[in-house]
Structure formats: structure tokens, C-alpha cells
Design a protein around this motif. Sequence first.
Motif, PDB file in Angstrom:
ATOM      1  N   THR A  51      -7.669  38.056-136.184  1.00 29.02           N
ATOM      2  CA  THR A  51      -8.048  39.115-135.890  1.00 29.02           C
ATOM      3  C   THR A  51      -9.164  40.453-136.626  1.00 29.02           C
ATOM      4  OG1 THR A  51      -5.989  40.651-135.885  1.00 29.02           O
ATOM      5  CG2 THR A  51      -6.822  39.358-133.933  1.00 29.02           C
ATOM      6  N   ILE A 112      -8.493  39.333-128.448  1.00 32.61           N
ATOM      7  CA  ILE A 112      -8.890  40.718-128.290  1.00 32.61           C
ATOM      8  C   ILE A 112      -8.270  41.592-128.676  1.00 32.61           C
ATOM      9  CG2 ILE A 112      -8.513  41.967-126.603  1.00 32.61           C
ATOM     10  CD1 ILE A 112      -8.935  40.770-124.157  1.00 32.61           C
ATOM     11  N   GLN A 113      -8.606  42.137-129.506  1.00 30.05           N
ATOM     12  CA  GLN A 113      -8.314  42.681-131.177  1.00 30.05           C
ATOM     13  C   GLN A 113      -7.696  44.100-130.961  1.00 30.05           C
ATOM     14  OE1 GLN A 113     -12.659  42.022-133.751  1.00 30.05           O
ATOM     15  NE2 GLN A 113     -10.453  42.149-135.256  1.00 30.05           N
ATOM     16  N   PRO A 114      -6.038  44.502-131.180  1.00 31.24           N
ATOM     17  CA  PRO A 114      -5.588  45.405-130.778  1.00 31.24           C
ATOM     18  C   PRO A 114      -6.605  46.841-132.114  1.00 31.24           C
ATOM     19  CG  PRO A 114      -4.172  44.616-132.116  1.00 31.24           C
ATOM     20  CD  PRO A 114      -4.915  43.343-131.662  1.00 31.24           C
ATOM     21  N   THR A 115      -6.704  47.758-130.706  1.00 31.36           N
ATOM     22  CA  THR A 115      -7.084  48.938-131.906  1.00 31.36           C
ATOM     23  C   THR A 115      -6.128  50.366-131.537  1.00 31.36           C
ATOM     24  OG1 THR A 115      -9.048  50.575-131.684  1.00 31.36           O
ATOM     25  CG2 THR A 115      -8.306  49.276-129.960  1.00 31.36           C
ATOM     26  N   LEU A 122     -13.733  54.707-127.570  1.00 36.49           N
ATOM     27  CA  LEU A 122     -14.127  53.509-127.097  1.00 36.49           C
ATOM     28  C   LEU A 122     -15.232  53.934-125.704  1.00 36.49           C
ATOM     29  CD1 LEU A 122     -10.813  52.183-126.525  1.00 36.49           C
ATOM     30  CD2 LEU A 122     -12.080  51.189-127.905  1.00 36.49           C
ATOM     31  N   ARG A 164     -14.062  42.663-135.119  1.00 30.03           N
ATOM     32  CA  ARG A 164     -14.525  43.959-135.563  1.00 30.03           C
ATOM     33  C   ARG A 164     -15.899  44.241-137.354  1.00 30.03           C
ATOM     34  NH1 ARG A 164     -10.591  45.929-133.641  1.00 30.03           N
ATOM     35  NH2 ARG A 164      -9.220  46.292-135.293  1.00 30.03           N
ATOM     36  N   SER A 204     -14.880  48.967-132.634  1.00 27.17           N
ATOM     37  CA  SER A 204     -13.815  49.235-131.508  1.00 27.17           C
ATOM     38  C   SER A 204     -14.221  48.071-130.176  1.00 27.17           C
ATOM     39  CB  SER A 204     -13.560  50.245-131.983  1.00 27.17           C
ATOM     40  OG  SER A 204     -13.100  50.614-132.987  1.00 27.17           O
ATOM     41  N   TRP A 205     -15.407  48.736-129.573  1.00 29.19           N
ATOM     42  CA  TRP A 205     -15.955  48.926-128.109  1.00 29.19           C
ATOM     43  C   TRP A 205     -15.571  46.802-128.114  1.00 29.19           C
ATOM     44  CZ3 TRP A 205     -19.382  46.951-124.677  1.00 29.19           C
ATOM     45  CH2 TRP A 205     -18.472  46.809-123.623  1.00 29.19           C
ATOM     46  N   ALA A 208     -12.538  44.624-128.270  1.00 32.33           N
ATOM     47  CA  ALA A 208     -11.679  44.806-127.742  1.00 32.33           C
ATOM     48  C   ALA A 208     -11.627  44.448-126.480  1.00 32.33           C
ATOM     49  CB  ALA A 208     -11.136  46.477-127.217  1.00 32.33           C
ATOM     50  N   ARG A 209     -13.188  43.532-126.519  1.00 34.90           N
ATOM     51  CA  ARG A 209     -13.341  42.955-125.160  1.00 34.90           C
ATOM     52  C   ARG A 209     -12.960  41.469-125.070  1.00 34.90           C
ATOM     53  NH1 ARG A 209     -15.621  45.153-120.284  1.00 34.90           N
ATOM     54  NH2 ARG A 209     -17.351  44.032-120.641  1.00 34.90           N
TER      55      ARG A 209
END
Length: 234
Positions: A51, A112-115, A122, A164, A204-205, A208-209
Motif C-alpha cells: 500500500t 484499499i489503503q488505510p488512512t 476526506l 496514495r 487520501s480519498w 481509500a476507494r
Amino acid sequence: MPSTASTARIAVLLFIGALPALAADRPAVLPDTMAQRVIACTSCHAKDQGTDAFFPRISGKPAGYLYNQLINFREGRRQYPLMTYMVDYLPDAYLREIAEHFAAQHLPAPPIQPTAVSQAVLERGKQLVLQGDAAIKVPACIACHGEKLTGVAPAIPGLAGLPRDYVNAQFGAWRNKARRAHAPDCMADIANRLSLADVAAISSWLGARALPADPAPAAAIARPLPLACGSAPD
């Protein structure tokens, strides 16, 4: 206890002894396929990635976009020494073959990348991606990159599934003129209208998608584009 020199000699002898077995596992003649030729590419691209990778997802991207980027690296509009070294002496026709090879691939979606950013950040990213911001003359990302953010054939890239860190790095490259495109360079204009906080919100958004179930690029998009783009002319 053996000396360092002795240990090194033992390691070399063990490696030499293993060479026949290694050679036996390798075919006498490597297959002359595009997959074999682009192994150097797939060592960074088109494979399962963590990620925090800085390497973009290129499988399934429009062939015209991939071809344009290979040309940009070769001609100095994009700066990354390893890429420049690999394409420096390759002719246009061969670069197009490489682009078409990766465009035809559809590898599994990245995770999906955790944030840890706030919900407000977001929401700002979502606004910029889906609606844009007229006050700073930034159009919505989906206005060019497609409603599903999977790009548009033949030459607009997808944003879904990009790491990201890679997204942040590319905005920085446009701002610093380390990445350029044919004039008018619409992404350079957008990058310079966005604050660093806005860039972080967008990346970031996007990170997370999840990648859509059908990651294929759109066949067409509303024209004219919100900004004139030399790499995707009307």
C-alpha cells in the motif's frame, strides 16, 4: 570460528556448485514473447504491490496514455532515470507494442489503503474529485478521468487503484516541472492551483476507494474537456 575471508570463499564455492542446478531450471532458449521482453517492467509494475508503493498501476490503462508516457520519458518530459534508461533507444513502434501489451492486462485490484486523516479531509478530497472547486478554477477529476475514475480511451489515464504516495509524488512533479506533457499542459495548471492540503485530500480519498468491479476505461467522455489538454486533444 572461520575468518570472514574463509566464510566468503565457502559462499562462493557453494554458489558455483549450485550453478548447474540453476541452469537446469532455465530453458535453453527463452521464449520470444512480449511478456518475456517486459520482465524488467513487471518487476515494478503490473504485480501485487504494497500500500506504500510509488509505482503506478499500469495494467488496463488506455494504450494511448501508456504510449504517451513512454515517449515522455524517452524525450525528457518526465524525469525518472530508470525509466529513461530503459526506453532511451526504443523506437516508437516498439513502445506502442509495450503500451498495448499492458493495456490488455487486467490484474487483481490492489488493496484499499488505510488512512489516518480526518473525515473533513476526506470530504474535501471527495469534493475535488467529484465536483471540483470553481473558486480556484479546478474542475472535477471525473470530468476528464471518467465517472468511475478508470480513465477514458484512447489517452486519459485512470486514477482508481493508484497508490496514495504515487499520486502525491506526481502532483509534486507537475508543480516542480519535473513532469510535463504536450502543451497546453492541463495537469500542470491544475497542480499549481491546488494547495498541498488539497493534494493530500485528493490522494487520501482516492487511496481509500476500491477499484470498480469493471476497471475498463470508458469509451468516450463529454467534450470539450473542462481544460484544453495537449495530451488529450478534442
